[in-house]
Design a protein around this motif. Sequence first.
Motif, short mmCIF file in Angstrom:
data_model
loop_
_atom_site.label_atom_id
_atom_site.label_comp_id
_atom_site.label_asym_id
_atom_site.label_seq_id
_atom_site.Cartn_x
_atom_site.Cartn_y
_atom_site.Cartn_z
N MET A 65 -66.48 7.36 54.91
CA MET A 65 -67.34 6.52 54.05
C MET A 65 -66.80 6.55 52.63
SD MET A 65 -69.96 4.45 53.79
CE MET A 65 -70.70 4.51 55.43
N GLY A 66 -65.49 6.32 52.50
CA GLY A 66 -64.88 6.36 51.17
C GLY A 66 -65.25 5.14 50.35
N HIS A 67 -65.34 5.33 49.06
CA HIS A 67 -65.61 4.21 48.15
C HIS A 67 -64.65 4.25 46.97
CE1 HIS A 67 -69.16 3.58 50.46
NE2 HIS A 67 -69.89 4.53 49.91
N ASN A 68 -64.28 3.09 46.52
CA ASN A 68 -63.55 2.96 45.25
C ASN A 68 -64.09 1.73 44.52
OD1 ASN A 68 -62.40 0.86 46.70
ND2 ASN A 68 -60.29 1.57 46.47
N PHE A 132 -65.07 -4.65 43.95
CA PHE A 132 -65.43 -4.35 45.34
C PHE A 132 -64.85 -3.00 45.74
CE2 PHE A 132 -61.26 -5.25 47.30
CZ PHE A 132 -60.66 -6.00 46.29
N CYS A 133 -65.34 -2.50 46.87
CA CYS A 133 -64.76 -1.32 47.49
C CYS A 133 -63.75 -1.79 48.51
CB CYS A 133 -65.84 -0.48 48.17
SG CYS A 133 -65.16 0.91 49.12
N SER A 134 -62.52 -1.28 48.40
CA SER A 134 -61.45 -1.75 49.30
C SER A 134 -61.27 -0.87 50.53
CB SER A 134 -60.13 -1.88 48.53
OG SER A 134 -59.64 -0.61 48.14
N PHE A 135 -62.14 0.12 50.72
CA PHE A 135 -62.12 0.90 51.96
C PHE A 135 -62.32 -0.09 53.12
CE2 PHE A 135 -63.73 3.67 55.29
CZ PHE A 135 -63.07 4.87 55.08
N PRO A 136 -61.56 0.08 54.20
CA PRO A 136 -61.62 -0.92 55.28
C PRO A 136 -63.04 -1.29 55.71
CG PRO A 136 -59.86 0.63 55.71
CD PRO A 136 -60.58 1.14 54.48
N ALA A 137 -63.29 -2.59 55.73
CA ALA A 137 -64.55 -3.19 56.18
C ALA A 137 -65.70 -3.03 55.19
CB ALA A 137 -64.98 -2.67 57.55
N HIS A 138 -65.46 -2.47 54.01
CA HIS A 138 -66.55 -2.31 53.04
C HIS A 138 -66.69 -3.49 52.08
CE1 HIS A 138 -67.12 2.36 53.23
NE2 HIS A 138 -66.97 1.82 54.43
N PHE A 139 -65.63 -4.28 51.94
CA PHE A 139 -65.61 -5.29 50.87
C PHE A 139 -66.71 -6.34 50.99
CE2 PHE A 139 -63.91 -8.97 53.09
CZ PHE A 139 -63.33 -8.40 54.22
N MET A 141 -69.82 -6.03 51.97
CA MET A 141 -71.11 -5.57 51.45
C MET A 141 -71.00 -4.96 50.06
SD MET A 141 -73.08 -3.87 54.72
CE MET A 141 -74.44 -3.34 53.68
N MET A 142 -69.89 -4.26 49.84
CA MET A 142 -69.75 -3.55 48.56
C MET A 142 -68.98 -4.39 47.57
SD MET A 142 -69.13 0.41 49.72
CE MET A 142 -69.74 1.06 48.17
N LYS A 143 -69.68 -5.28 46.90
CA LYS A 143 -69.03 -6.16 45.94
C LYS A 143 -70.03 -6.61 44.89
CE LYS A 143 -70.01 -10.31 48.50
NZ LYS A 143 -69.81 -11.71 48.62
CO CO Z 1 -66.74 1.90 50.29
#
Ligand code: CO
Length: 149
Positions: A65-68, A132-139, A141-143
Amino acid sequence: MKILLLSTSIALSMLSTSALAACEAVIEGNDMMMFNLKQMSVSTAECREFKVTLKHAGKYPAASMGHNWVLTKTADYMAVAGAAPAAGLMNEYVPPDDARVLAASKIVGGGEETSVTVDLSKLQAGEDYTYFCSFPAHFAMMKGKLNVH
Ligand code: CO
């Protein structure tokens, strides 16, 4: 007279605090794959740099569940997000040497935080920017939108 001086110094310290705060922001990610802010804002007239601190308020590790926090023009967001998984965790899920990436933090896991400083001389007021979060498949929702004015 002492009271007047005191209130003046308080007013001055409040001013400098708010000016500083406008050039910095804190955003949180969580274990539900969400950021707590859907938009952020910075003024190129007030700030030369924009310091973004990313806090991971969850418990899951970076591997699952990494975030950047990655900034691009909105027009580049989908393409950069699409190229991110191939870049891998060793590159913080950010395509290396990609001029479309205007700023990018490290990947953090639960309980960790990191920060990234955006050079506002690279940005233009009124341009449409997405973070956005570029962790795979997060972009998806996380934007959010960075309003540069
Ligand atoms: Co993330």
